[in-house]
Design a protein around this motif. Structure first.
Motif, short mmCIF file in Angstrom:
data_model
loop_
_atom_site.label_atom_id
_atom_site.label_comp_id
_atom_site.label_asym_id
_atom_site.label_seq_id
_atom_site.Cartn_x
_atom_site.Cartn_y
_atom_site.Cartn_z
N THR A 41 0.85 -1.19 0.00
CA THR A 41 0.00 0.00 0.00
C THR A 41 0.89 1.25 0.00
O THR A 41 2.10 1.15 0.17
N GLU A 42 0.29 2.41 -0.18
CA GLU A 42 1.06 3.66 -0.18
C GLU A 42 1.75 3.84 1.18
O GLU A 42 1.12 3.69 2.23
N SER A 87 5.07 5.07 -3.58
CA SER A 87 3.88 5.63 -4.23
C SER A 87 3.76 4.98 -5.60
O SER A 87 4.66 5.11 -6.44
N LYS A 88 2.68 4.25 -5.82
CA LYS A 88 2.55 3.49 -7.06
C LYS A 88 2.52 4.39 -8.29
O LYS A 88 2.84 3.96 -9.40
#
Length: 297
Positions: free
Chosen positions: A125-126, A131-132
């Motif tokens: 997850t973030e 950060s995706k």
């Protein structure tokens, strides 16, 4: 930021631990999955692949023993809060794929189940480190390619298969549509992009969105369309991984050489909605082309 530095240290330690598990007897199920996918040991090592164990807290215990705190473990996304207030490993019984940025930091992880459980794919997850929107899987390796372009595909394992087949210019978004941040990142390493998404409805939509986003950029953009394959009298979709395993690298190279530019892709998409043997359909198609061209202008 001190927490970010510690999370990056934790991610690196976790990646090493997952890697070690894959080499040990407890990683045999994940190794069997890699064998089934025809992923060779050398390529698994190059991507730093590992195994998360079929246990609730194996990583948690290993990282706690290394001195990482509860706060750092939660901040990394590798460990999550349980309903009873305890902690447990987020990734269990999975093939682990560390996500390494262009500086060489392990910023997060992608993963895939080795059985039929859901979700099939799960990413970090973030976090303060990940950060995706700002990272592309495989770019840490693809940035060194001698090829003149980058291939943007859908899945992490598509990237792995392409690199194994000699296409070391393949990268993938992390479970999200292409972003402006990723475009800026790619522009540091190439001026030509080849979009190679799955040949299903979702893949076509992702291609359209990427083309719209890239329309205002300096990139030269081409689209590689993977053909459907005939299975028991029916045509089924295939991804880059399927195609290379069944047709071989040479066939993929031919597709890559003949990939269409963005305009040709859009025209083919529009044409596919009409029976061009019919006069009225041809007129409707021509009208749509005219309005589409006007909109582009």
């Amino acid at each position: 930021d001190q927490l970010r530095r510690r999370v990056l240290e934790l991610n690196r330690a976790a990646a090493r631990w997952y890697y070690d598990q894959l080499q040990l007897p407890q990683g045999a199920a994940v190794q069997a999955y890699l064998d089934k996918r025809q992923i060779r040991r050398g390529i698994a090592v190059r991507f730093g692949m590992g195994a998360s164990l079929d246990q609730w807290d194996a990583l948690l215990r290993a990282m706690t023993d290394k001195g990482f705190t509860k706060q750092e473990l939660l901040a990394s996304g590798l460990v999550v809060n349980g309903k009873n207030g305890g902690l447990y490993d987020k990734f269990r019984n999975r093939l682990m794929l560390p996500v390494i940025d262009v500086r060489g930091d392990v910023v997060g992880f992608g993963s895939r189940v080795i059985d039929k459980s859901e979700p099939k794919y799960m990413n970090t997850t973030e976090t303060v480190a990940y950060s995706k929107r700002r990272v592309l899987y495989g770019l840490n390796l693809a940035k060194k390619t001698k090829r003149p372009n980058m291939i943007l595909c859908e899945g992490n394992l598509d990237v792995v298969t392409l690199h194994q087949a000699g296409f070391d210019n393949a990268v993938a978004c992390m479970g999200t549509a292409l972003t402006q941040e990723q475009i800026r990142l790619l522009s540091r390493f190439t001026k030509e992009l080849v979009l190679c998404y799955d040949n299903d409805k979702a893949g076509a939509l992702a291609t359209q969105r990427a083309l719209e986003l890239l329309n205002q950029s300096e990139f030269s953009v081409r689209v590689l369309r993977l053909p459907n394959r005939l299975v028991d009298g029916e045509y089924v979709k295939q991804d880059a991984d399927d195609f290379i395993k069944l047709q071989g690298p040479e066939a993929f190279e031919r597709l890559l050489s003949g990939s269409a530019n963005g305009v040709e892709f859009r025209l083919n998409e529009i044409a596919g909605k009409y029976d061009l043997r019919d006069d009225q359909a041809r007129v409707a198609y021509a009208c749509l082309l005219y309005t589409s061209d006007a909109a582009d202008d």
